[in-house]
Write an enzyme that holds these catalytic residues in place. Structure first.
Site, short mmCIF file in Angstrom:
data_model
loop_
_atom_site.label_atom_id
_atom_site.label_comp_id
_atom_site.label_asym_id
_atom_site.label_seq_id
_atom_site.Cartn_x
_atom_site.Cartn_y
_atom_site.Cartn_z
N SER A 115 0.80 -1.23 0.00
CA SER A 115 0.00 0.00 0.00
C SER A 115 0.84 1.28 0.00
CB SER A 115 -0.95 0.01 1.19
OG SER A 115 -0.23 0.15 2.41
N LYS A 170 0.42 4.86 6.67
CA LYS A 170 -0.03 5.65 5.52
C LYS A 170 0.59 7.04 5.60
CE LYS A 170 -3.04 2.34 4.52
NZ LYS A 170 -2.83 1.43 3.39
N SER A 294 -4.49 0.55 -1.91
CA SER A 294 -4.40 0.98 -0.51
C SER A 294 -5.79 1.14 0.08
CB SER A 294 -3.63 2.30 -0.40
OG SER A 294 -3.70 2.81 0.92
#
Length: 340
Positions: A115, A170, A294
């Site tokens: 991701s 992230k 993602s």
């Protein structure tokens, strides 16, 4: 009984771990580490300040009574200490050091998925700065000392809102008060900065992200599905380009735009291919650098401040591997590189 102490402790510890895991608590490992450190600390203090002094006095009295110095074997028979108890007590300094280091300073993290490609690869082992945004208690994650604020563009490890017992990593796209606009057709981001956690109404600062010309990168393939044996089915090469917003970094796209707006949640409004989110105060909007591979804030919403674990800072080890496969080597060029 002393011989059974260690096996019993292991069984009890495994049982506690299974119960905590079943409850899906966000800090299972921290809770177990605290319990084990507390147990070893109690035994260490008990041995250090009670058992050992009492044993020395007993040995001294015996030697005085017999008139000769006792051998090591004779001393071992006086007030013997169980091997299991002694072993657990001896772990206290190490466990205390690990607890302090992991809870307040640094925590290791392994990249499990694609991701964050191409910034972070499967097989990367990174260092997470736990103190970057504040010193938190290791169980309830309440901030004790404020040391900094999450910034747009930071790569952050956090507890995933849909599964708080799992850590995600992230990039921060928006903070409290920001309006995030994402054009699926053009695959472009725009952020309208908020003011002190509230949406801006006039004279707003608008950050329109810019993008370089996408180039196919044959090292990275799009995952299109799975074979019956569980292995991945790879498709065309991913497109790689540089995204410049609050920071400049590389991202990946599928060769063709994919409309996933029907899966987006917590949006304020959606018109054609443009979706707008308004980030609540003390929350963050996260996206992976591998935009089409993602699961992030587009799909499960915003990340509260309390869920933030720390800032991803350095790659200290990188194993050359693909998802669900054994490593084939070490990516030496990625060792001790800073995460941008």
């Amino acid at each position: 009984m002393s011989k059974l102490f260690l096996p019993i402790l292991l069984v009890v510890g495994f049982g506690i771990w299974k119960v905590l895991d079943h409850l899906q608590l966000p800090n299972t490992f921290s809770i177990l580490l605290i319990l084990l450190t507390a147990l070893s600390g109690i035994l260490w203090c008990y041995h250090r300040f009670s058992v050992i002094p009492r044993r020395k006095r007993q040995i001294a009295r015996t030697e005085q009574r017999t008139g000769h110095e006792l051998s090591a074997e004779e001393k071992a028979k006086i007030e013997p200490i169980g091997e299991g108890e002694e072993f657990i007590a001896s772990l206290f300094p190490v466990l205390a050091f690990v607890l302090i280091l992991r809870s307040f300073l640094f925590e290791p993290f392994q990249i499990p998925s694609q991701s964050m490609e191409p910034t972070l690869l499967v097989g990367d082992f990174i260092v997470v700065e736990k103190y970057a945004y504040g010193i938190k208690d290791p169980v309830f994650q309440n901030t004790i000392i404020q040391t900094g604020k999450v910034k747009r563009g930071d790569v952050v490890v956090f507890k995933a809102p849909p599964a708080p017992n799992i850590d995600y990593i992230k990039r921060v796209i928006g903070i409290g008060g920001d309006r995030i606009l994402y054009n699926e057709l053009e695959r472009k981001l725009t952020v309208v900065y908020g003011n002190n956690g509230k949406p801006c109404e006039e004279n707003c600062t608008v950050k329109e992200f810019t993008y370089s010309t996408p180039q196919a990168n044959d090292k990275f393939k799009a995952i299109m599905g799975r074979n019956p044996d569980g292995s991945f089915i790879y498709g065309p090469s991913m497109l790689e380009l540089t995204e410049t917003g609050d920071v400049s970094h590389k991202i990946h796209w599928y060769p063709e735009p994919i409309s996933e707006g029907f899966r987006y949640k917590d949006y304020a409004k959606q018109e054609y291919y443009v979706t707008e989110w308004v980030v609540p105060a003390d929350h963050y909007f996260m996206m992976g650098d591998n935009r089409n591979m993602s699961e992030d804030s587009r799909f499960w919403g915003f990340v509260p401040e309390k869920n933030i674990v720390g800032k991803a800072s350095y790659i200290w080890l990188s194993l050359d591997k693909k998802p669900n496969q054994w490593p084939t080597g070490i990516r030496t060029e990625r060792l001790f590189t800073k995460i941008q």
